[in-house]
Design a protein around this motif. Structure first.
Motif, PDB file in Angstrom:
ATOM      1  N   PHE A 166      50.860   8.643 -21.088  1.00 13.88           N
ATOM      2  CA  PHE A 166      51.648   7.730 -21.925  1.00 13.88           C
ATOM      3  C   PHE A 166      51.254   6.278 -21.643  1.00 13.88           C
ATOM      4  O   PHE A 166      50.990   5.500 -22.563  1.00 13.88           O
ATOM      5  CB  PHE A 166      53.127   7.974 -21.641  1.00 13.88           C
ATOM      6  N   ASP A 167      51.194   5.925 -20.369  1.00 13.58           N
ATOM      7  CA  ASP A 167      50.934   4.529 -20.013  1.00 13.58           C
ATOM      8  C   ASP A 167      49.503   4.101 -20.313  1.00 13.58           C
ATOM      9  O   ASP A 167      49.259   2.939 -20.659  1.00 13.58           O
ATOM     10  CB  ASP A 167      51.222   4.306 -18.526  1.00 13.58           C
ATOM     11  N   GLU A 168      48.542   5.019 -20.179  1.00 10.20           N
ATOM     12  CA  GLU A 168      47.141   4.656 -20.328  1.00 10.20           C
ATOM     13  C   GLU A 168      46.596   4.857 -21.736  1.00 10.20           C
ATOM     14  O   GLU A 168      45.442   4.518 -22.008  1.00 10.20           O
ATOM     15  CB  GLU A 168      46.289   5.453 -19.336  1.00 10.20           C
ATOM     16  N   ALA A 169      47.388   5.433 -22.633  1.00  7.22           N
ATOM     17  CA  ALA A 169      46.918   5.682 -24.000  1.00  7.22           C
ATOM     18  C   ALA A 169      46.511   4.367 -24.673  1.00  7.22           C
ATOM     19  O   ALA A 169      47.194   3.345 -24.542  1.00  7.22           O
ATOM     20  CB  ALA A 169      48.007   6.372 -24.814  1.00  7.22           C
ATOM     21  N   GLN A 170      45.394   4.385 -25.386  1.00 10.95           N
ATOM     22  CA  GLN A 170      44.916   3.194 -26.086  1.00 10.95           C
ATOM     23  C   GLN A 170      45.715   2.913 -27.348  1.00 10.95           C
ATOM     24  O   GLN A 170      45.810   1.770 -27.795  1.00 10.95           O
ATOM     25  CB  GLN A 170      43.431   3.355 -26.433  1.00 10.95           C
ATOM     26  N   ASP A 171      46.282   3.960 -27.952  1.00  8.99           N
ATOM     27  CA  ASP A 171      47.129   3.778 -29.130  1.00  8.99           C
ATOM     28  C   ASP A 171      48.530   3.348 -28.711  1.00  8.99           C
ATOM     29  O   ASP A 171      48.995   3.648 -27.599  1.00  8.99           O
ATOM     30  CB  ASP A 171      47.231   5.079 -29.925  1.00  8.99           C
ATOM     31  N   ALA A 172      49.216   2.646 -29.607  1.00  6.36           N
ATOM     32  CA  ALA A 172      50.603   2.251 -29.356  1.00  6.36           C
ATOM     33  C   ALA A 172      51.502   3.479 -29.480  1.00  6.36           C
ATOM     34  O   ALA A 172      51.467   4.188 -30.493  1.00  6.36           O
ATOM     35  CB  ALA A 172      51.030   1.180 -30.357  1.00  6.36           C
ATOM     36  N   VAL A 173      52.308   3.746 -28.441  1.00 11.36           N
ATOM     37  CA  VAL A 173      53.171   4.927 -28.415  1.00 11.36           C
ATOM     38  C   VAL A 173      54.595   4.509 -28.073  1.00 11.36           C
ATOM     39  O   VAL A 173      54.818   3.700 -27.163  1.00 11.36           O
ATOM     40  CB  VAL A 173      52.675   5.974 -27.385  1.00 11.36           C
ATOM     41  N   VAL A 179      69.255   9.393 -33.263  1.00  8.71           N
ATOM     42  CA  VAL A 179      70.698   9.233 -33.141  1.00  8.71           C
ATOM     43  C   VAL A 179      71.245   8.837 -34.507  1.00  8.71           C
ATOM     44  O   VAL A 179      70.954   7.742 -35.000  1.00  8.71           O
ATOM     45  CB  VAL A 179      71.060   8.157 -32.087  1.00  8.71           C
ATOM     46  N   ASP A 180      71.975   9.752 -35.123  1.00  4.74           N
ATOM     47  CA  ASP A 180      72.531   9.500 -36.466  1.00  4.74           C
ATOM     48  C   ASP A 180      71.445   9.075 -37.451  1.00  4.74           C
ATOM     49  O   ASP A 180      71.641   8.148 -38.257  1.00  4.74           O
ATOM     50  CB  ASP A 180      73.633   8.422 -36.402  1.00  4.74           C
ATOM     51  N   GLY A 181      70.292   9.725 -37.365  1.00  7.43           N
ATOM     52  CA  GLY A 181      69.208   9.447 -38.287  1.00  7.43           C
ATOM     53  C   GLY A 181      68.379   8.234 -37.948  1.00  7.43           C
ATOM     54  O   GLY A 181      67.427   7.915 -38.667  1.00  7.43           O
ATOM     55  N   GLU A 182      68.698   7.547 -36.853  1.00  9.06           N
ATOM     56  CA  GLU A 182      67.957   6.352 -36.454  1.00  9.06           C
ATOM     57  C   GLU A 182      67.063   6.669 -35.257  1.00  9.06           C
ATOM     58  O   GLU A 182      67.499   7.331 -34.307  1.00  9.06           O
ATOM     59  CB  GLU A 182      68.920   5.222 -36.076  1.00  9.06           C
ATOM     60  N   PRO A 183      65.811   6.164 -35.265  1.00  6.33           N
ATOM     61  CA  PRO A 183      64.923   6.372 -34.109  1.00  6.33           C
ATOM     62  C   PRO A 183      65.211   5.355 -33.015  1.00  6.33           C
ATOM     63  O   PRO A 183      64.670   4.247 -33.006  1.00  6.33           O
ATOM     64  CB  PRO A 183      63.528   6.172 -34.716  1.00  6.33           C
ATOM     65  N   ARG A 184      66.069   5.727 -32.061  1.00  7.33           N
ATOM     66  CA  ARG A 184      66.439   4.819 -30.977  1.00  7.33           C
ATOM     67  C   ARG A 184      65.358   4.840 -29.897  1.00  7.33           C
ATOM     68  O   ARG A 184      64.925   5.902 -29.450  1.00  7.33           O
ATOM     69  CB  ARG A 184      67.780   5.230 -30.375  1.00  7.33           C
ATOM     70  N   VAL A 185      64.944   3.666 -29.443  1.00 10.68           N
ATOM     71  CA  VAL A 185      63.826   3.545 -28.514  1.00 10.68           C
ATOM     72  C   VAL A 185      64.251   3.944 -27.100  1.00 10.68           C
ATOM     73  O   VAL A 185      65.274   3.471 -26.592  1.00 10.68           O
ATOM     74  CB  VAL A 185      63.284   2.105 -28.511  1.00 10.68           C
ATOM     75  N   LEU A 186      63.463   4.819 -26.475  1.00 10.69           N
ATOM     76  CA  LEU A 186      63.633   5.154 -25.068  1.00 10.69           C
ATOM     77  C   LEU A 186      62.622   4.408 -24.197  1.00 10.69           C
ATOM     78  O   LEU A 186      62.955   3.939 -23.117  1.00 10.69           O
ATOM     79  CB  LEU A 186      63.475   6.664 -24.857  1.00 10.69           C
ATOM     80  N   ALA A 187      61.378   4.334 -24.678  1.00 10.03           N
ATOM     81  CA  ALA A 187      60.330   3.662 -23.903  1.00 10.03           C
ATOM     82  C   ALA A 187      59.160   3.344 -24.821  1.00 10.03           C
ATOM     83  O   ALA A 187      58.942   4.017 -25.828  1.00 10.03           O
ATOM     84  CB  ALA A 187      59.865   4.536 -22.737  1.00 10.03           C
ATOM     85  N   VAL A 188      58.408   2.299 -24.471  1.00  7.88           N
ATOM     86  CA  VAL A 188      57.169   1.970 -25.174  1.00  7.88           C
ATOM     87  C   VAL A 188      56.068   1.844 -24.129  1.00  7.88           C
ATOM     88  O   VAL A 188      56.331   1.515 -22.967  1.00  7.88           O
ATOM     89  CB  VAL A 188      57.287   0.662 -25.992  1.00  7.88           C
ATOM     90  N   ASN A 189      54.833   2.123 -24.543  1.00  5.38           N
ATOM     91  CA  ASN A 189      53.734   2.007 -23.583  1.00  5.38           C
ATOM     92  C   ASN A 189      53.116   0.606 -23.650  1.00  5.38           C
ATOM     93  O   ASN A 189      53.414  -0.187 -24.563  1.00  5.38           O
ATOM     94  CB  ASN A 189      52.698   3.113 -23.809  1.00  5.38           C
ATOM     95  N   PRO A 190      52.262   0.256 -22.694  1.00  7.08           N
ATOM     96  CA  PRO A 190      51.676  -1.096 -22.678  1.00  7.08           C
ATOM     97  C   PRO A 190      50.916  -1.440 -23.955  1.00  7.08           C
ATOM     98  O   PRO A 190      50.923  -2.607 -24.382  1.00  7.08           O
ATOM     99  CB  PRO A 190      50.753  -1.059 -21.460  1.00  7.08           C
ATOM    100  N   ALA A 191      50.244  -0.458 -24.562  1.00 11.55           N
ATOM    101  CA  ALA A 191      49.496  -0.742 -25.794  1.00 11.55           C
ATOM    102  C   ALA A 191      50.444  -1.155 -26.918  1.00 11.55           C
ATOM    103  O   ALA A 191      50.119  -2.040 -27.727  1.00 11.55           O
ATOM    104  CB  ALA A 191      48.681   0.490 -26.204  1.00 11.55           C
ATOM    105  N   PHE A 192      51.621  -0.530 -26.981  1.00  7.56           N
ATOM    106  CA  PHE A 192      52.608  -0.928 -27.987  1.00  7.56           C
ATOM    107  C   PHE A 192      53.089  -2.356 -27.729  1.00  7.56           C
ATOM    108  O   PHE A 192      53.186  -3.168 -28.652  1.00  7.56           O
ATOM    109  CB  PHE A 192      53.795   0.039 -27.966  1.00  7.56           C
TER     110      PHE A 192
END
Length: 493
Positions: A166-173, A179-192
């Motif tokens: 997850f952390d080393e992926a070159q693509d943004a992840v 939650v109730d149809g909404e994509p609630r953020v848990l974590a983002v990687n450095p590329a994001f």
């Protein structure tokens, strides 16, 4: 990183291990057999097992029914679920199978009094983390608690490996939870963070759409959220707001379930903005050059042909040479058009009747190639995996042999290593070794090493698109071009 086992970090730091023991028929919370069992025991219902110095203690909760197990997992977020297998009852396996399927990050341990090969095999297929027959544990000097710790450590190691990916992926992840149809953020990687300008601390718990979804794309974003929330793996081209403005992405939405009621997923954004810009630029360049080449070569051919008729001697020969060269350039323009069609085609293969196709192409050349003898050795029918443009590849090889002065061209089919091989051989000057090596990929293309036209490249790319392979078979003289294809059944009528 998300996951259902949030206690993993505390375990790694020396905290306790939380275990739920499924005991539908009563019994001790955990088995007391095995080496060291006198040092590590919990009471009959629940409690904390004593542990040797330096090892985390094991907290145990006993449940009697699957519904009680679900409630306990939801409230305790355990590190491990264990169950006892009995000789004629696979309920323990079914329970652990459902835990492995529904709860991400929870280790599972199946135990029994004696080793059972069938149980071991089924446990592996069900994704059970550890199988722990007590007789083998005692024989090898292990306690059941050792096996629990090993199972929890395996799951934690898998989590660590995934975290590194997850952390080393070159693509943004982005990892999200629906939650109730909404994509609630848990974590983002450095590329994001680098591409979009938002870090985990800033947007954790917030809707991802509020930060990167353009207002004009709200409906499209809601549709992608719905499909991902329904468990569909989604791949679409999308436009999103980045730190540098709008950019084009290939979006991949990969959902997973951490429990029956909780859906999480990964949103992966591959930036294709520059790639699409280059493709558009090449398309414009290709169309302009091909159009101008075709028209300008038509003018040159017409005027040079008139000169051939009006001139004599060396001047006429020079004019004739101009006509031949201009026609070669015009042919190159047509090959470029064929290549563009091949690039633009939709991916996929179809069954192709290769024998009849090759026969028609050879017969078509026989009518115009009066100085070349063409022959075939083809069966009445032979179906292969191909694409609609396959005939163009075969035609290019036959035409290449004729144009380069072959007196004889022979086309035949063989079967080799479970593949159908179409041979097109001739007694002409052959294809230079360097050109063959460039076409097959064994030599890099350079200013000195390259093909003299697009014809054989079209052959290579058509065959590749069909899942086949272009080879140059050994030949004492001339050339033997071998096109290898997978066999296919005829299409259903």
């Amino acid at each position: 990183m998300g996951g259902y086992g949030p206690r993993m970090d505390s375990v790694a730091a020396g905290g306790s291990i939380s275990v739920v023991s499924f005991q539908p028929n009563g019994g001790a919370a955990l088995p007391s057999a095995g080496a060291g069992s006198d040092r590590e025991q919990a009471d009959s219902e629940s409690g904390v097992a004593d542990s040797p110095p330096g090892l985390p203690p094991i907290e145990v909760a006993v449940v009697r029914t699957p519904s009680e197990l679900r409630r306990t997992i939801a409230t305790r977020s355990p590190d491990c679920v264990c169950a006892e297998a009995t000789a004629h009852d696979d309920q323990a396996l079914a329970v652990l199978d459902s835990v492995a399927e529904e709860y991400d990050g929870v280790a599972t341990v199946l135990w029994g009094e004696a080793a059972d090969g069938r149980l071991a095999a089924v446990a592996t297929r069900c994704g059970v983390t550890e199988y722990a027959p007590l007789d083998l544990l005692a024989e090898h000097g292990e306690s059941f608690h050792d096996r629990i710790r090993a199972a929890v450590a395996r799951v934690a190691a898998d989590s660590d490996r995934f975290r590194a990916l997850f952390d080393e992926a070159q693509d943004a992840v982005v990892e999200i939870e629906q939650v109730d149809g909404e994509p609630r953020v848990l974590a983002v990687n450095p590329a994001f963070q680098q591409l979009f300008g938002w870090d985990t601390a800033t947007i954790r718990g917030e809707s991802l759409n509020d930060f990167i979804l353009p207002a004009s794309h709200t409906s499209e974003g809601r549709d992608l959220d719905r499909r991902t929330g329904d468990g569909e793996i989604v791949r679409e081209e999308v436009r999103r707001l980045t730190a540098d403005g709008l950019r084009q992405f290939l979006f991949s939405g990969v959902p997973y379930h951490v429990s029956p009621d909780v859906t999480r997923g990964f949103a992966i954004y591959t930036d294709i903005t520059d790639q699409q810009l280059r493709e558009r630029q090449l398309q414009v360049l290709h169309r302009v050059l091909r159009h101008n080449l075709r028209n300008d070569m038509g003018v040159i051919i017409g005027n040079a042909t008139d000169l051939v008729d009006d001139l004599d001697g060396e001047a006429a020969r020079m004019a004739s040479r101009i006509v031949e060269t201009a026609r070669s350039v015009a042919d190159l323009s047509e090959q470029a058009r064929d290549l563009q069609r091949l690039i633009d085609r939709q991916p996929g293969t179809v069954p192709v009747e290769l024998a009849a196709l090759a026969r028609r192409i050879v017969e078509g050349h026989q009518d115009v190639a009066s100085e070349t003898t063409l022959s075939t050795d083809l069966p009445s029918e032979c179906w292969v995996v191909g694409i609609p443009e396959l005939g163009r590849a075969i035609d290019n090889v036959v035409e290449n042999a004729i144009v380069h002065g072959a007196d004889n061209v022979h086309v035949w089919l063989t079967e080799q290593d479970d593949r159908i091989v179409l041979h097109i051989s001739d007694d002409g000057p052959g294809i230079p070794a360097r050109e063959r090596e460039v076409l097959t990929g064994s030599r890099e293309m350079s200013q000195l090493d390259h093909s003299t036209g697009l014809g054989l490249w079209i052959v290579r790319w058509v065959v590749d698109a069909a899942g086949g392979r272009l080879d140059f078979a050994p030949a004492s003289d001339g050339a033997d071009v071998a096109l290898r294809f997978d066999p296919s059944d005829p299409p259903a009528h």
